[in-house]
Design a protein around this motif. Structure first.
Motif, PDB file in Angstrom:
ATOM      1  N   LEU A 164      72.709  73.239  50.225  1.00 40.36           N
ATOM      2  CA  LEU A 164      73.170  72.640  51.188  1.00 40.36           C
ATOM      3  C   LEU A 164      74.988  73.126  51.394  1.00 40.36           C
ATOM      4  N   PHE A 165      75.573  73.234  50.450  1.00 48.41           N
ATOM      5  CA  PHE A 165      77.234  73.430  50.436  1.00 48.41           C
ATOM      6  C   PHE A 165      76.998  75.020  50.961  1.00 48.41           C
TER       7      PHE A 165
ATOM      8  N   LEU B  65      76.354  74.801  54.798  1.00 52.26           N
ATOM      9  CA  LEU B  65      77.601  74.155  55.184  1.00 52.26           C
ATOM     10  C   LEU B  65      78.683  75.431  55.467  1.00 52.26           C
TER      11      LEU B  65
ATOM     12  N   VAL C 146      77.839  77.737  58.168  1.00 57.26           N
ATOM     13  CA  VAL C 146      78.031  76.953  59.536  1.00 57.26           C
ATOM     14  C   VAL C 146      79.598  76.938  59.891  1.00 57.26           C
ATOM     15  N   SER C 147      80.330  76.659  58.960  1.00 59.14           N
ATOM     16  CA  SER C 147      81.829  76.431  59.110  1.00 59.14           C
ATOM     17  C   SER C 147      82.271  77.920  59.586  1.00 59.14           C
TER      18      SER C 147
END
Length: 156
Positions: free
Chosen positions: A51-52, A55, A58-59
């Protein structure tokens, strides 16, 4: 693919394979109907890591679309490579000293020398960042969680 995107992508691949292996951990017969079993934490680590990593990707994609000013390129220098090699050597020395010196002394020596290698020379900062953390972690592991940490054969 930029370097800022390569790291999270590699971690995403790593945590994906880790998750695949975590779901294949065989359960003992008495763990069949338990809510928390031996595979619970590896599964949680895999999901959190994936998940991290996702993310972070994506960031990075969102940030790369924004107009940017002048940025300094991040580079790997001989100094950073040498620091990394020395810290890795310190880890090997730490693992060798853990049994004879015990967790508290070996960890303090490792942290203080690691801070020094990474460039922190202020003694007050080094001591306040390492001693309370080591004592807290030792108390947490030995007194609260009842996990054995090497007391040090040199002292007994």
């Amino acid at each position: 693919m930029t370097r800022q995107l390569t790291g999270p992508a590699l971690f995403l691949v790593f945590f994906t394979f880790y998750g695949i292996y975590a779901w294949q951990i065989p359960l003992l017969p008495f763990e069949q109907y338990e809510v928390v079993d031996s595979s619970t934490m590896p599964k949680l680590y895999a999901m959190a890591g994936a998940l991290f990593s996702f993310l972070a990707i994506v960031s990075h994609v969102i940030k790369s679309k924004e107009p940017q000013g002048e940025q300094k390129p991040l580079g790997i220098t001989k100094h950073t490579v040498r620091q990394t090699a020395i810290v890795m050597l310190l880890m090997v020395i730490y693992s060798a000293l853990l049994d004879p010196l015990g967790f508290i002394v070996a960890t303090l020596i490792f942290l203080i020398s690691g801070f020094w290698v990474m460039g922190e020379r202020r003694a007050r900062i080094v001591l306040f960042a390492s001693v309370p953390m080591v004592v807290f972690f030792w108390l947490l592991m030995t007194q609260l969680l009842d996990i054995y940490l090497a007391p040090g054969s040199l002292w007994s």
